[in-house]
Design a protein around this motif. Sequence first.
Motif, PDB file in Angstrom:
ATOM      1  N   LEU A  25       0.821  -1.207   0.000  1.00 49.91           N
ATOM      2  CA  LEU A  25       0.000   0.000   0.000  1.00 49.91           C
ATOM      3  C   LEU A  25       0.857   1.260   0.000  1.00 49.91           C
ATOM      4  CD1 LEU A  25      -2.859  -0.969   2.484  1.00 49.91           C
ATOM      5  CD2 LEU A  25      -2.854  -1.059   0.005  1.00 49.91           C
ATOM      6  N   VAL A  26       2.106   1.101   0.516  1.00 46.14           N
ATOM      7  CA  VAL A  26       3.008   2.263   0.535  1.00 46.14           C
ATOM      8  C   VAL A  26       4.356   1.835  -0.043  1.00 46.14           C
ATOM      9  CG1 VAL A  26       1.978   3.490   2.471  1.00 46.14           C
ATOM     10  CG2 VAL A  26       3.703   1.777   2.922  1.00 46.14           C
ATOM     11  N   VAL A 103       3.577  -0.254  -6.162  1.00 45.32           N
ATOM     12  CA  VAL A 103       2.599  -0.241  -5.089  1.00 45.32           C
ATOM     13  C   VAL A 103       1.324  -0.794  -5.730  1.00 45.32           C
ATOM     14  CG1 VAL A 103       1.130   1.406  -3.846  1.00 45.32           C
ATOM     15  CG2 VAL A 103       3.595   1.617  -3.721  1.00 45.32           C
ATOM     16  N   SER A 104       0.536  -1.524  -4.971  1.00 39.86           N
ATOM     17  CA  SER A 104      -0.660  -2.138  -5.561  1.00 39.86           C
ATOM     18  C   SER A 104      -1.638  -1.048  -6.017  1.00 39.86           C
ATOM     19  CB  SER A 104      -1.334  -3.056  -4.552  1.00 39.86           C
ATOM     20  OG  SER A 104      -1.931  -2.275  -3.535  1.00 39.86           O
ATOM     21  N   PRO A 105      -2.511  -1.368  -6.966  1.00 48.00           N
ATOM     22  CA  PRO A 105      -3.508  -0.396  -7.422  1.00 48.00           C
ATOM     23  C   PRO A 105      -4.331   0.184  -6.262  1.00 48.00           C
ATOM     24  CG  PRO A 105      -3.524  -2.292  -8.873  1.00 48.00           C
ATOM     25  CD  PRO A 105      -2.594  -2.621  -7.744  1.00 48.00           C
ATOM     26  N   VAL A 106      -4.632  -0.666  -5.291  1.00 47.66           N
ATOM     27  CA  VAL A 106      -5.371  -0.179  -4.113  1.00 47.66           C
ATOM     28  C   VAL A 106      -4.545   0.885  -3.404  1.00 47.66           C
ATOM     29  CG1 VAL A 106      -6.241  -0.821  -1.838  1.00 47.66           C
ATOM     30  CG2 VAL A 106      -6.641  -2.314  -3.779  1.00 47.66           C
ATOM     31  N   GLY A 107      -3.246   0.603  -3.239  1.00 51.97           N
ATOM     32  CA  GLY A 107      -2.352   1.554  -2.595  1.00 51.97           C
ATOM     33  C   GLY A 107      -2.301   2.876  -3.340  1.00 51.97           C
ATOM     34  N   GLU A 108      -2.188   2.790  -4.680  1.00 55.16           N
ATOM     35  CA  GLU A 108      -2.129   4.013  -5.503  1.00 55.16           C
ATOM     36  C   GLU A 108      -3.386   4.848  -5.291  1.00 55.16           C
ATOM     37  OE1 GLU A 108       1.514   3.575  -7.935  1.00 55.16           O
ATOM     38  OE2 GLU A 108       0.081   5.218  -7.814  1.00 55.16           O
ATOM     39  N   PRO A 139       1.240   9.767  -6.949  1.00 54.41           N
ATOM     40  CA  PRO A 139       0.691  10.130  -5.633  1.00 54.41           C
ATOM     41  C   PRO A 139       1.511   9.655  -4.432  1.00 54.41           C
ATOM     42  CG  PRO A 139      -0.394   8.166  -6.398  1.00 54.41           C
ATOM     43  CD  PRO A 139       0.660   8.519  -7.437  1.00 54.41           C
ATOM     44  N   ARG A 140       2.721   9.144  -4.638  1.00 57.30           N
ATOM     45  CA  ARG A 140       3.457   8.514  -3.531  1.00 57.30           C
ATOM     46  C   ARG A 140       3.576   9.462  -2.347  1.00 57.30           C
ATOM     47  NH1 ARG A 140       5.800   4.033  -6.040  1.00 57.30           N
ATOM     48  NH2 ARG A 140       4.149   3.553  -7.547  1.00 57.30           N
ATOM     49  N   LEU A 141       3.065   9.029  -1.201  1.00 62.83           N
ATOM     50  CA  LEU A 141       3.046   9.867   0.001  1.00 62.83           C
ATOM     51  C   LEU A 141       4.455  10.190   0.471  1.00 62.83           C
ATOM     52  CD1 LEU A 141       0.169   8.212   2.049  1.00 62.83           C
ATOM     53  CD2 LEU A 141       0.069  10.250   0.612  1.00 62.83           C
TER      54      LEU A 141
END
Lengths: 200, 115
Positions: A25-26, A103-108, A139-141
């Motif tokens: 996710l991250v 990162v998984s699509p959900v994470g993105e 979008p990476r935090l």
Amino acid sequence: MRTRLLLRIAMLALLLNLTGCPRQLVQPYDNRLLDDAETLYRETAAMIDRGIRVSPANDAARAAIAAPETHAGHASQFRPDYASAISTVDVMLLRALASQQSVSPVGERLQTRINSLLDEALPSACAELQADMAALAGPRLTIANLVDLKCLLIRWQAQHEDPTLTRQTLILKQSNWALRKSALFKAVLSIETAERAKSE
Amino acid sequence: MTTINGVDFRQVGRDALAAARAVVDDPDTWGSLKDIVANVTEGLTRDVKLIARRKDSGEFNEDDARVFIEDQKMIARIRIRSVAIVGLQLAEDIWNAVAEVFRAAIRKALDWSVL
């Protein structure tokens, strides 16, 4: 009979979905980011300490400075320090961007959503910088945090060179510097805590 | 009927929950999350006290307050994002713990090696 079969198929589908690749996710942990964050803290804290030492305590003391351009607290005296700090953050950004793992699509989706919410509630002070970096990093935090850190340093230099804020002297006051120290500490602590959480 | 090839998926569900709970219960994980959230409020209170003191002594004027707020917004963005990263990492750990339990069970139940 049919219901039971459908139920079983539904359950299997859910289970297979759950047992896909491990969800990322991250962006994964990078211990070099911690080392770089500490280097950045040390060098920027040193600049701030110098700022506190050489700067006037209040508006009256600042107004009394005869030749601001030659004063030790003048913005020109700090240009190499700001450049060096910004350079250090750029190195961190380069590392984070270069080592971006998938990162998984959900994470993105989650990270995009979080960034949008943040931008609505607390817009960046560096819209252009943010736009440029978004094109590179998505979008990476973790990267968005480094971009905001860079923005902070850029804004600090701009504030130092702002005639209005500095009452035409381009010299900050001790209180400006002291609050920067507090801000820097919080920013680096947040970034380090988030990174460390990934390693545990 | 929750048993497939001798694997009781109700029990698998219970095991998965226990695995997830173990991740959530880990004191270090919650520690880092709580710390960041607590820090947000503590730090701001400290800053406001500092400003109040300095305003009284004439060291701090309105323009100084303006740039202070601007900086605090950027700091808030970083801190909130860090909470999110920790939260997402926690969610990821929970997810992976659950998935691992199910993966083993499915392998056994269906004789498939899942990716």
